[in-house]
Design a protein around this motif. Sequence first.
Motif, short mmCIF file in Angstrom:
data_model
loop_
_atom_site.label_atom_id
_atom_site.label_comp_id
_atom_site.label_asym_id
_atom_site.label_seq_id
_atom_site.Cartn_x
_atom_site.Cartn_y
_atom_site.Cartn_z
N GLY A 172 0.78 -1.22 0.00
CA GLY A 172 0.00 0.00 0.00
C GLY A 172 0.81 1.27 0.00
O GLY A 172 0.29 2.34 -0.34
N PHE A 173 2.10 1.19 0.37
CA PHE A 173 2.94 2.39 0.41
C PHE A 173 3.84 2.53 -0.81
O PHE A 173 4.69 3.41 -0.87
N GLY A 174 3.63 1.63 -1.79
CA GLY A 174 4.30 1.80 -3.08
C GLY A 174 3.51 2.78 -3.94
O GLY A 174 2.60 3.47 -3.47
N ARG A 191 -5.02 2.03 -17.07
CA ARG A 191 -5.74 3.29 -16.91
C ARG A 191 -7.08 3.08 -16.20
O ARG A 191 -7.48 3.89 -15.35
N VAL A 192 -7.78 2.01 -16.58
CA VAL A 192 -9.11 1.76 -16.03
C VAL A 192 -9.07 1.58 -14.52
O VAL A 192 -10.01 1.95 -13.80
N PHE A 193 -7.96 1.04 -14.01
CA PHE A 193 -7.85 0.77 -12.58
C PHE A 193 -7.00 1.80 -11.84
O PHE A 193 -6.72 1.61 -10.65
N SER A 194 -6.60 2.86 -12.52
CA SER A 194 -5.79 3.87 -11.83
C SER A 194 -6.28 5.30 -12.04
O SER A 194 -5.84 6.20 -11.33
N PHE A 195 -7.21 5.52 -12.99
CA PHE A 195 -7.67 6.90 -13.22
C PHE A 195 -8.34 7.46 -11.97
O PHE A 195 -8.40 8.67 -11.77
N GLN A 196 -8.83 6.57 -11.08
CA GLN A 196 -9.53 7.02 -9.88
C GLN A 196 -8.64 7.86 -8.97
O GLN A 196 -9.14 8.60 -8.11
N ALA A 197 -7.31 7.77 -9.15
CA ALA A 197 -6.41 8.59 -8.34
C ALA A 197 -6.68 10.07 -8.55
O ALA A 197 -6.40 10.88 -7.66
N PRO A 204 -1.54 8.97 -10.89
CA PRO A 204 -1.28 7.57 -10.54
C PRO A 204 0.20 7.26 -10.35
O PRO A 204 0.54 6.42 -9.51
N ALA A 205 1.07 7.94 -11.09
CA ALA A 205 2.50 7.67 -10.96
C ALA A 205 3.05 8.14 -9.62
O ALA A 205 4.10 7.67 -9.17
N ALA A 209 -0.21 3.40 -3.56
CA ALA A 209 -1.01 2.26 -4.00
C ALA A 209 -2.24 2.06 -3.13
O ALA A 209 -3.23 1.48 -3.57
N ALA A 210 -2.19 2.56 -1.90
CA ALA A 210 -3.35 2.44 -1.00
C ALA A 210 -4.59 3.07 -1.60
O ALA A 210 -5.72 2.66 -1.29
N TYR A 211 -4.42 4.07 -2.49
CA TYR A 211 -5.57 4.73 -3.08
C TYR A 211 -6.29 3.86 -4.09
O TYR A 211 -7.34 4.25 -4.60
N ALA A 212 -5.75 2.69 -4.38
CA ALA A 212 -6.47 1.74 -5.24
C ALA A 212 -7.77 1.30 -4.59
O ALA A 212 -8.62 0.69 -5.25
N VAL A 213 -7.95 1.61 -3.30
CA VAL A 213 -9.22 1.30 -2.64
C VAL A 213 -10.38 1.97 -3.37
O VAL A 213 -11.50 1.46 -3.38
N ILE A 214 -10.12 3.13 -4.02
CA ILE A 214 -11.18 3.79 -4.79
C ILE A 214 -11.55 2.94 -6.00
O ILE A 214 -12.72 2.84 -6.37
#
Length: 523
Positions: A172-174, A191-197, A204-205, A209-214
């Motif tokens: 989660g801290f990566g 993109r589909v799984f990271s645009f939520q950032a 996303p870059a 990684a913890a924000y993948a919870v969105i």
Amino acid sequence: MTAVVPGRTDHVVVVGAGLAGLSATLHLLGAGRRVTVVERDMRPGGRAGRLDLGGYRIDTGPTVLTMPELADEAFAAVGDSLYERVELIALHPAYRACFADGSTLDVHTDAEAMAAEVERFAGADEAAGYLRLRRWLRDLYRVQMRSFIDVDFDSPLSLLHADLARLAALGGFGRLDARIGRFLRDERLRRVFSFQALYAGVPPARALAAYAVIAYMDTVAGVYFPKGGMHALPRAMADAAGDAGAELRFAERVTSLERSGQRITAVITERDRIPCDAVVLTPDLPVTYRLLGRRPRRPVRLRHSPSAVVLHAGTDRTWPHLAHHTLSFGAAWRGTFDELTRTGRLMSDPSLLITRPTATDPGLAPPGRHLHYVLAPCPNTDIGPAAASWGELGPRYRASLLAELERRGLDGIEAAIEEESLVTPASWHADGHAAGTPFSAAHTLFQTGPFRPRNVVRGTENALLAGCGTTPGVGVPTVLLSGKLAASRITGRPPRRAVRTRSAEAIRATASMSEIATKEAPA
């Protein structure tokens, strides 16, 4: 132990009837408090408002509903039910992603359906990677919800527990982009799984990684739409609060707070003085701090998320390739985020969210007409064009957006528009949103969890904050939780998840009936 408001808390005034304020109200009522809600607008909703324009019923705020059980938890606090007051329709697909190379991907929240779609789109190896990603997202969500999202923090030391190690072990801290890349090689899928950032205000870059919870909420837990539009949710919450005994005062602006020592003793409006034992403040942070007459000391100024230009368009036609929610990606990606968060330029190759709510609920428009919502992220006014410049810039940007939509297959869109409303950072600024953005403070590392502006106010012992500017953060699920967390500071009840939720099968059955009706309706 979580700090609780000392002394009497019999009568609580909630300032703002948005989702956070209504969530706090229902939880407070359920704990036996008397609650008065004061709202400046004529109706509930706050950011989740409603615009009636020439027969079109337009949601002015969020268009995506995930985690409806969090809303139902607020209803359950007063013995009520979201599902009895609002007809929820599960969206299948949750999104349709359209890419610059002409390819399309339907994003399903059902594991088997999505794996089959990924295999069609990018091959069997990527489908297997998707299933591993899905398991990781679920594990990430479980750890974060119980220990980092649905929880009040009193200091950074509150982070020191076993789930911190579990989150670290999950990566989660990566960096979000790199972690998604461990599961998916296809850049379009990533993109589909990271645009939520972008919801969190971080590329996303650079996002944790913890924000993948969105992404879990968007692509695994399910996406829903309330019949009657998103505004049906706050309207139902206000009705439930009124039925449970809350006093709801609309079209009444709060002008100041009366103080005695460290306690707020009354809320002063344009036409009344309302004595109180505690107050929950839900306006944007600058408005809240102005009412309090103080702001917390922070070593570094708050950084805000990007803003957005939104074009609401009522049209005499629609375009069959659009789903309820369509993600229209440009060819650019990393450069787009640099423009939005660093250089302050408008997107040169925009990625857009196009929502067509009449695909699911034709009653939101006049017969034979259609409603489209086009959201284009843009820099906030701290780093991009100033609010004052949007008077001239807005019409030009509208023209460029329509030209871009035409290039992406929405032929004849400008001529099809019968009614429209253009919302720019100047609009958000006029509503009191800092940096001209409705998405509040960005979720950088030091603006998240215990480092985010707290929901308690130093030097004021009976004032609590709720809304996207405080903990847990931005988005409908977290804003609902912010109201519950603020209420728990007053009642002393530990915030805990409700167990009474409607089955996914029941919601899916409702969705199936709606899909049949939609398919049978004339285009």
